[in-house]
Design a protein around this motif. Structure first.
Motif, PDB file in Angstrom:
ATOM      1  N   ASP A  20      34.753  29.886  44.950  1.00 21.19           N
ATOM      2  CA  ASP A  20      34.762  30.723  46.154  1.00 21.19           C
ATOM      3  C   ASP A  20      35.819  30.203  47.129  1.00 21.19           C
ATOM      4  O   ASP A  20      36.530  30.987  47.769  1.00 21.19           O
ATOM      5  N   ALA A  21      35.925  28.874  47.228  1.00 22.18           N
ATOM      6  CA  ALA A  21      36.894  28.280  48.159  1.00 22.18           C
ATOM      7  C   ALA A  21      38.332  28.488  47.687  1.00 22.18           C
ATOM      8  O   ALA A  21      39.170  28.994  48.431  1.00 22.18           O
ATOM      9  N   GLY A  27      42.758  35.128  48.688  1.00 23.06           N
ATOM     10  CA  GLY A  27      42.407  36.481  49.095  1.00 23.06           C
ATOM     11  C   GLY A  27      41.469  37.201  48.153  1.00 23.06           C
ATOM     12  O   GLY A  27      41.273  38.413  48.269  1.00 23.06           O
ATOM     13  N   ILE A  28      40.859  36.481  47.228  1.00 20.30           N
ATOM     14  CA  ILE A  28      39.929  37.080  46.263  1.00 20.30           C
ATOM     15  C   ILE A  28      38.511  36.970  46.826  1.00 20.30           C
ATOM     16  O   ILE A  28      38.091  35.895  47.253  1.00 20.30           O
ATOM     17  N   TRP A  40      31.145  36.137  38.657  1.00 18.18           N
ATOM     18  CA  TRP A  40      32.420  36.826  38.397  1.00 18.18           C
ATOM     19  C   TRP A  40      33.221  36.998  39.676  1.00 18.18           C
ATOM     20  O   TRP A  40      32.684  37.403  40.700  1.00 18.18           O
ATOM     21  N   TRP A  41      34.520  36.758  39.579  1.00 22.18           N
ATOM     22  CA  TRP A  41      35.490  37.067  40.621  1.00 22.18           C
ATOM     23  C   TRP A  41      36.403  38.138  40.039  1.00 22.18           C
ATOM     24  O   TRP A  41      36.960  37.961  38.961  1.00 22.18           O
ATOM     25  N   ARG A  45      43.302  43.824  38.661  1.00 24.84           N
ATOM     26  CA  ARG A  45      44.040  43.536  37.432  1.00 24.84           C
ATOM     27  C   ARG A  45      43.314  42.623  36.458  1.00 24.84           C
ATOM     28  O   ARG A  45      43.798  42.391  35.352  1.00 24.84           O
ATOM     29  N   GLY A  46      42.168  42.068  36.815  1.00 20.53           N
ATOM     30  CA  GLY A  46      41.489  41.178  35.888  1.00 20.53           C
ATOM     31  C   GLY A  46      40.302  40.490  36.527  1.00 20.53           C
ATOM     32  O   GLY A  46      39.958  40.743  37.679  1.00 20.53           O
ATOM     33  N   ALA A  47      39.704  39.589  35.759  1.00 21.67           N
ATOM     34  CA  ALA A  47      38.503  38.903  36.228  1.00 21.67           C
ATOM     35  C   ALA A  47      38.483  37.464  35.733  1.00 21.67           C
ATOM     36  O   ALA A  47      39.068  37.132  34.702  1.00 21.67           O
ATOM     37  N   PHE A  48      37.759  36.650  36.481  1.00 17.38           N
ATOM     38  CA  PHE A  48      37.523  35.254  36.129  1.00 17.38           C
ATOM     39  C   PHE A  48      36.036  35.009  36.297  1.00 17.38           C
ATOM     40  O   PHE A  48      35.417  35.527  37.230  1.00 17.38           O
TER      41      PHE A  48
END
Length: 126
Positions: A20-21, A27-28, A40-41, A45-48
């Motif tokens: 999160d930090a 800016g996510i 999930w973030w 265009r995609g995810a982590f």
């Protein structure tokens, strides 16, 4: 080419705080939970994601990790799976096919490469 990256985490809350930090600094938005305890973030265009490994073992390099590749359609998902098995990969998880989850319908196929790395082909129908 890539759709998502997932890494294993032994302490989900400590990892959530860290990502999160660092991702927030880019800016996510903060991560969100799914029904399997993953966080999930997402961007357009995609995810982590972070997860405790599904096999119950401790997270380590790539245990709990998946590299996801985008597929143009369902036929490409199946072709990815078949080609991987033919080239020495191992089928894992559910057979290739549609999954309905918190992010809608997905067509997925999972494999382990000859070194044990977990990869996935994914197509979002519609």
């Amino acid at each position: 080419m890539l759709t998502h990256v997932t890494v294993g985490a032994n302490d989900i809350e400590a990892s959530r705080k860290f990502y999160d930090a660092v991702l927030g600094a880019l800016g996510i938005p903060a991560g969100t939970d799914d029904d399997r305890g993953r966080v999930w973030w997402r961007t357009p265009r995609g995810a982590f994601a972070i997860t405790k490994p599904l096999d119950g073992q401790a997270a380590c390099h790539a245990n709990g990790g998946t590299i996801g590749f985008g597929a143009r359609d369902a036929d490409a998902v199946r072709a990815f799976h078949e080609a991987g098995i033919a080239a020495g990969g191992t089928a894992i998880e559910d057979p290739p096919g549609e999954r309905d989850g918190p992010f809608g319908k997905l067509l997925l196929a999972y494999l382990r490469d000859p070194s044990g790395n977990k990869i996935c082909a994914m197509h979002r129908p519609g």
